[in-house]
Design an enzyme around this catalytic site. Structure first.
Site, short mmCIF file in Angstrom:
data_model
loop_
_atom_site.label_atom_id
_atom_site.label_comp_id
_atom_site.label_asym_id
_atom_site.label_seq_id
_atom_site.Cartn_x
_atom_site.Cartn_y
_atom_site.Cartn_z
N SER A 691 -44.12 39.76 29.87
CA SER A 691 -43.19 38.72 30.31
C SER A 691 -41.93 39.28 30.94
CB SER A 691 -42.82 37.80 29.13
OG SER A 691 -42.10 38.53 28.14
N LYS A 734 -36.50 31.73 24.66
CA LYS A 734 -35.87 32.71 25.52
C LYS A 734 -34.64 32.12 26.22
CE LYS A 734 -40.11 35.33 26.34
NZ LYS A 734 -41.16 35.71 27.31
#
Length: 842
Positions: A691, A734
């Site tokens: 990611s 996040k």
């Protein structure tokens, strides 16, 4: 190529409360099925209905999905429509006591046989002494005794008369019979006998010698007369015993006359009762044959004779050991157990006609049963009454549920279960005997035929591991019921979810939820699914949330759980597990961990990751830096994390993809001569996942183009070799992780997060993040391609290669390609100088 921020209305999908026409969930009916689990239901229906060998079930899905409860609920409905299976009992084998006999009886009749045998023994204990003491029996016994006595006395009387005719007396002494001479009616003393003339003494001795032969012949007849006497007594006792045993067993034999194995065993019982009727008659009558004294009986039993039954209870041989009971009362007890206790404590639950049993501790003994022993006179002894059933016995004719992981953790249990399934019978084995570790004398009970559905429950990893590693698994567990992790968030499913919540509230005795409370739980479910268009089917955390919200509502005196109560419960859950997140934020805000949220830096970008510890996960920004220089004939990106064994394989793959993108995007006809290094700064643990690959690519491009990156922006998303930004997981955590840092330092209006455009549908952000976006103080940018991210981060267009094969002057990609071209030129000049120096040296 400007990218507009995601509108605030797309950051959180609220539940439409107008679709609900109820005030609280108390008005809703429970949902009896499985929400969104049609595939699972079809698999369960098929697996439960097919009656072929090997079609057992493996229910797979994530922990907390409610697999146990859902399967139990489904099977309970199926079991109600099925016939109750047979009872099974173990009884004594009178011919070979170490091999107890298993009898199959109609459902509920095992208790009848057990109680009838107990009454039979009690009846004989009461009636036999009375019969022995009755006038009829005593008269017949006395007649036999008198005949025996008369025959014996008559023989001795004839001998006495003959002796008296010869002036010899027949005397009884403690040592037996004796013959002595008589004179004038008195027995001669030895000294008087010695004074007689020798001729007279000789005559008397000859007479006595002849009489002694007659006495010996008479005495020789006594054992025969005694045997005849015993046989007549035995015949009398047998006649009485047969009549009485037949009387007390008549009703029992008639009840089980249609069951051939029981009828045969009752015949053996009758024969043994007749042979051992002395046990019931007491000292008043002798059993057929030589009746041992009580002490002899005890000694024989202690030495293992008489079938190994404890000496304290010689009647134990006539008892019945019920190992499986399917009477109505047993089923009612099982149903009550299920409602009153948690699933793990519901062992023995029997639902409807067919039994459903959950084995929480699947050891070999708990599955197959065991033969227990008890100490007696320094030895371990056993009998058929010490046979204990296993869960395969209890669930026979129905369904047995087992946690696959627990089963595999128990030594020998998995192989024992497979043997039982293949054999279609339950053979009681002990681990000690199986491994030849003990030599205690034990029993060999008859195996019991097995007709059962085994339902294993576990996660997907375990299912596929068994499929790959155990060749027997695919043959024995042909039906897989795979639980969905999530379902579509549609109005129909949201209403079903509301009914599901209503059922939880009733089952857990919780306050009902109002419409807003239901909506907030649905929204929380979408957040747990990490998808605004999905609802999680992992129900354990949902039920926990309902319990905690109920606690808060009751403490406030509320009559229903509202959205505020749900929010308070969520905040409380986060607060209890928030220590690590708080420490992480503190280290960043105190500049111990270096994260910039303002200004610009070349080759430096804020990447986003998720830390998961147990049930807690939170987003954490990390500084990613890149350094570049001329390489030696190839484009090599060194992953420092991998070099020090801190990078996982997926992260390494993501870094290698960067080399593929750079090679394909820049200087397609010239070999790249670049050496670069990429690293997560201040990362002291393992790094895995791809990611951060887009963030690493931005850092590399920034370093090559010497274009600064805005530090108020953070990046998440993976990238492929074509430069397309791909979706990642944990997008909400996040974003919120970076937002919390910016919030603590003060929002500037220039901060935000770049996410893959494919992740927009997954956004279910906290309300404070949504509010900041609405005020223009924070932004979330959906990025589809690297070029869009480059423009956002570096404040200039990335550039598109024109018809002349070059990027627009001044664009980021033009600067990048120029830098790479310079590296290539320098590398060629360097190589040329090396060749020239080599030639001069030669």
């Amino acid at each position: 190529m400007a990218v507009d921020p995601v509108p605030a209305e797309l950051l959180y999908r609220s539940c439409d409360l107008a679709q609900f026409d109820f005030a609280t969930t108390a008005e809703l009916e429970d949902h009896s099925g499985l929400v969104g689990q049609e595939r699972v239901l079809e698999a369960l229906r098929f697996g439960a209905s097919i009656r072929r060998q090997g079609y057992n079930l493996f229910v797979l899905g994530p922990d907390g999905a409610g697999k146990h409860e859902a399967v139990l609920r489904f099977l309970s409905g199926v079991a109600l429509r099925q016939r109750a299976p047979a009872d099974w009992v173990y009884v004594n084998n009178f011919e070979t006591p170490h091999k107890p006999v298993a009898l199959e009886l109609g459902a509920g009749t095992g208790r009848t046989l057990k109680e009838s045998m107990a009454r039979l023994v009690d009846d004989l204990k009461a009636t036999m002494p009375a019969i022995v003491e009755s006038e009829e029996y005593q008269n017949r016994r006395q007649s036999i005794d008198e005949e025996y006595q008369e025959k014996q006395e008559q023989a001795f009387e004839e001998l006495r008369i003959h002796a008296e005719a010869e002036n010899i007396a027949l005397l009884r002494t403690p040592a037996g019979f004796a013959l002595a001479p008589v004179h004038d009616g008195n027995v001669l003393k030895p000294e008087e006998f010695n004074k007689l003339p020798e001729e007279e003494r000789k005559r008397i001795e000859d007479v006595i010698q002849g009489l002694q032969k007659e006495l010996a012949e008479t005495i020789e007849h006594i054992p025969g007369w005694q045997k005849e006497h015993r046989l007549r007594i035995q015949s009398l006792n047998r006649e009485v015993a047969e009549r009485e045993v037949e009387r007390v067993m008549h009703e029992l034999r008639a009840f089980f006359d249609s069951v051939a194995p029981v009828r045969s065993w009752l015949d053996a019982v009758k024969a043994d009762l007749i042979e051992n009727i002395g046990l019931f008659a007491g000292a008043g009558a002798e059993a057929p044959g030589q009746a041992p004294q009580p002490m002899q009986v005890m000694q024989a039993l202690a030495q293992g004779q008489g079938g190994g039954f404890p000496a304290a209870n010689p009647f134990r041989r006539y008892e019945v050991n019920i190992v499986v009971e399917n009477s109505e009362s047993a089923r009612q007890r099982g149903s009550a157990t299920l409602k009153a206790q948690d699933l793990a404590d519901a062992g023995g639950y029997i639902g409807g006609g067919a039994p459903i049993h959950y084995e929480d501790h699947p050891t070999m003994a708990n599955l197959l049963g065991r033969v227990e022993h008890m100490p007696q006179m320094g030895a371990l002894v056993t009998d058929f009454m010490l046979i204990k059933p296993g869960s395969l016995h209890r669930a026979n004719g129905g369904y047995l549920l087992i946690d696959a992981l627990k089963l595999l953790r128990e030594p020998l249990a998995w192989e024992a279960l497979k043997r039982a399934i293949r054999r279609r019978k339950v053979v009681i084995e002990s681990a000690g005997e199986y491994l030849s570790l003990i030599s205690t004398v034990t029993l060999e009970p008859d195996p019991i035929p097995l007709d059962i559905k085994i339902v294993l429950l576990g996660d997907r990893y375990l299912y596929y591991m068994l499929s790959n590693l155990d060749p027997d698994f695919g043959e024995l567990f042909k039906v897989a019921a795979d639980f969905e992790d999530e379902i579509d968030r549609e109005p129909e499913n949201e209403l079903l979810y509301a009914r599901l919540l209503a059922g939880f509230c009733r089952e857990e005795n919780l306050l009902p939820l109002d419409r807003a409370g239901v909506g907030r739980v649905i929204e929380r479910s979408a957040r747990m699914a990490e998808d605004a268009e999905k609802l999680t089917t992992i129900l354990r955390p949902i039920v926990d949330l309902l319990r905690e919200a109920d606690h808060i509502a009751r403490s406030e005196g509320a009559i229903a759980v509202t959205a505020d109560h749900i929010d308070s419960a969520v905040d409380a859950q986060i607060g209890r597990a928030d220590r690590l997140r708080e420490r992480s934020l503190e280290m960043i805000t105190r500049d111990i961990v270096m994260i910039d949220t303002e200004g610009e830096r070349v080759g430096q970008v804020n990447g986003l990751s998720v830390l998961s510890m147990g049930s807690v996960s939170f987003g954490r920004p990390s500084r990613i830096t890149a350094r570049v220089r001329m390489g030696l004939g190839s484009a090599r990106v060194m992953d420092i994390e991998r070099e020090v064994a801190l990078g996982g394989p997926i992260h390494t793959k993501g870094v290698l993809i960067l080399s593929g993108y750079l090679s394909g995007q820049f200087l397609p006809e010239i070999p790249l001569s670049m050496s670069a290094s990429v690293v997560f700064e201040q990362s002291y643990g393992g790094v895995d996942g791809d990611s951060a690959s887009s963030a690493e690519l931005y850092a590399l491009i920034s370093a090559l183009a010497e274009a600064p990156i805005a530090q108020g922006l953070a990046v998440t998303g993976s990238v492929n070799q074509l430069g397309e930004v791909q979706a990642i997981g944990g997008v909400n955590d996040k974003i919120e992780g970076f937002f919390d840092i910016c919030m603590r330092r003060g929002l500037t209006g220039e901060q935000g997060v770049l996410i893959p455009a494919a992740n927009v549908k997954h956004l279910m952000l906290r309300q404070d993040v949504v509010d900041a976006v609405e005020r223009g103080m924070f932004a979330i940018y959906p990025v589809e391609h690297v070029e869009e991210g480059v423009e956002l981060l570096m404040g200039a267009p990335a550039g598109v290669r024109g018809s002349d094969g070059r990027f627009p002057p001044g664009s980021i990609y033009a600067r990048t390609e120029d830098r790479l071209a310079a590296f290539a030129d320098n590398q060629r000049r360097f190589a040329q100088r090396s060749d020239d120096n080599g030639k001069r040296g030669a």
